[in-house]
Design an enzyme around this catalytic site. Sequence first.
Site, mmCIF file in Angstrom:
data_model
loop_
_atom_site.group_PDB
_atom_site.id
_atom_site.type_symbol
_atom_site.label_atom_id
_atom_site.label_comp_id
_atom_site.label_asym_id
_atom_site.label_seq_id
_atom_site.Cartn_x
_atom_site.Cartn_y
_atom_site.Cartn_z
ATOM 1 N N ASP A 1 -28.678 24.972 11.566
ATOM 2 C CA ASP A 1 -29.199 24.892 10.201
ATOM 3 C C ASP A 1 -30.320 23.860 10.225
ATOM 4 O OD1 ASP A 1 -29.473 25.019 7.403
ATOM 5 O OD2 ASP A 1 -27.334 25.215 7.088
ATOM 6 N N ASP A 2 -30.521 23.117 9.151
ATOM 7 C CA ASP A 2 -31.565 22.101 9.155
ATOM 8 C C ASP A 2 -31.171 20.954 10.096
ATOM 9 O OD1 ASP A 2 -32.861 23.495 6.986
ATOM 10 O OD2 ASP A 2 -31.358 22.626 5.656
#
Length: 483
Positions: free
Chosen positions: A265-266
């Site tokens: 993800d981030d």
Amino acid sequence: MVFTQQSAVSINLVASLLLLGLVNFSIVECRRLASTGSDVTYSAINCRKHTAFLTDFGGKGDGKTSNTLVFRSAIQNLSQFANDGGAQLVLPPGKWLTGSFNLTSHFTLYLQLGAVILASQDEGDYPLIEPLPSYGTGRDGPGGRHNSNPKNYSVYCCFDDFDVVRVICGTEFVICANGTIDGQGSLWWEKFHKKKLKNTRPYLIELMYSKKIQISNLTLIDSPSWFVHPDLTITAPVDSPNTDGIDPDSCKNVKIQDVFIVSGDDCVAVKSGWDEYGIKFNMPTEQIIIRRLTCISPDSAVIALGSEMSGGIKNLRAEDIRAINSESAVRIKTAPGRGAYVKNIFVDGMNLKTMKYVFWATGAYGQHPDPGYDPKALPRVDRINYRNVVAEDVEMAGNMGGIEGDPFTGFCLSNVTIGLAEKHKKLQWNCTDISGVSSGVTPPPCEVLKDKGKMECEYPSEKIPIDMVELKTCSFTSSSQML
Ligand SMILES: *[C@@H]1O[C@H](CO)[C@@H](O)[C@H](O)[C@H]1NC(C)=O
Ligand SMILES: *[C@@H]1O[C@H](CO)[C@@H](O)[C@H](O)[C@H]1NC(C)=O
Ligand SMILES: *[C@@H]1O[C@H](CO)[C@@H](O)[C@H](O)[C@H]1NC(C)=O
Ligand SMILES: *[C@@H]1O[C@H](CO)[C@@H](O)[C@H](O)[C@H]1NC(C)=O
Ligand SMILES: *[C@@H]1O[C@H](CO)[C@@H](O)[C@H](O)[C@H]1NC(C)=O
Ligand SMILES: *[C@@H]1O[C@H](CO)[C@@H](O)[C@H](O)[C@H]1NC(C)=O
Ligand SMILES: *[C@@H]1O[C@H](CO)[C@@H](O)[C@H](O)[C@H]1NC(C)=O
């Protein structure tokens, strides 16, 4: 360096890290100093008068014996020194299987080289707790969250090659390490993918309502969900769900420095609560510096601001950012219903290779906790500065969309050179409901980013408070404690 998509990758925080607080945080970098013989020396926000080893309390580092009760009794015992110079608990090399446990204040948990905290794989070892007040509901399902407790928790460890650490209401403690925490998250990811979770997955390290926290040089792998919430350094397979690297959430004074993250993800997601719950909780994330971050995040941002930002995000600096194979660089994610603001964001120096977008802002991110959100609560996005950016192998330079009737304002882009991928998009800039200025940007940006000729976007020159915290040099003798 070798990166793989498997969880076996263990990342060493090159130097150290930082951390969080729903209250007033002071995070500090903990840099390991040289050690000679068995004397271990490290730098920390505070040193401790008393030292004990987990083995003193009967701990077994064989990877099979549960140490849950040992951790609990050791920390309970050492809490007596909170007002007498504090205590450090040393984990010698070994695999320390455990369920969750509480840290205490004026306390250091030190993982020696080769020490691994293995999180228990038993879901029952993660008692359910209330959802975060600023989120209102679990992120994965309507129920509560595993393995946290809105009381005075300090550290939770769980699993079988890694663990989960949680701190709530602690003051002044340190996790300093040459070691690893393994969340053994695959069990949880599988349940998430099969939609079998009724409750939110545990986080690897969660710190709440705490002050003066330092987490340094710790390797965290395979968290069941967000890794450090507000939080640390990390790798997870790139297809693992929502395994953001570090999520400072309603935190003040955070330093994230010399960190390498491979994320599904981030890499870093800066947050502050979700829609009406975050607006009510009203605790911004502010005074953050992210320095020398290296990120690989094929499906997400290097640094995401939001999408949960309903307490506001302000005064964030990012410098010397490197990314390889990531979807976008510093991305703004928000939506009607979030309220609050993202403002005074300063980025200086990004070196990016193989990106979908360099600049990405989204005012239509969607995702609401429940139908009770207020669609008229519009976020304000203003004063977003990027300078000295070099990127290559890029599909699209800028995809920047604000909100109709609520434009994002005050963008500034200067000294930006973007080289395009062979298969790049025909349209290089799509700017809707945004405004700002630019200088020296290649390829030339959309007209709403007015060309100002020669100028530099702003980057504050005064030091940020977290950079002024001084570390002490601490030590202990590991002597006969090795297994
Ligand atoms: C962090 O720990 C690793 C070992 O896991 C060590 O090689 C490295 O030197 C440490 N980094 C610092 C800055 O102390
Ligand atoms: C950390 O690990 C490195 C090896 O990677 C070792 O040289 C160093 O002495 C360790 N530092 C401490 C403080 O234990
Ligand atoms: C725990 O603390 C007490 C003092 O309060 C001490 O006598 C005892 O030996 C300690 N237990 C262990 C296992 O070290
Ligand atoms: C949590 O710790 C703080 C001090 O750090 C204390 O004032 C508070 O009473 C504790 N809360 C609980 C529930 O134990
Ligand atoms: C942690 O501390 C709280 C009280 O502050 C207690 O209720 C809880 O049982 C403790 N949890 C563990 C896992 O020891
Ligand atoms: C432009 O940015 C690049 C990359 O950060 C940097 O090397 C260069 O010095 C900058 N140029 C100016 C004039 O600041
Ligand atoms: C540009 O962005 C807007 C909204 O952000 C979107 O609706 C539109 O389809 C985009 N245009 C192109 C050509 O991609």
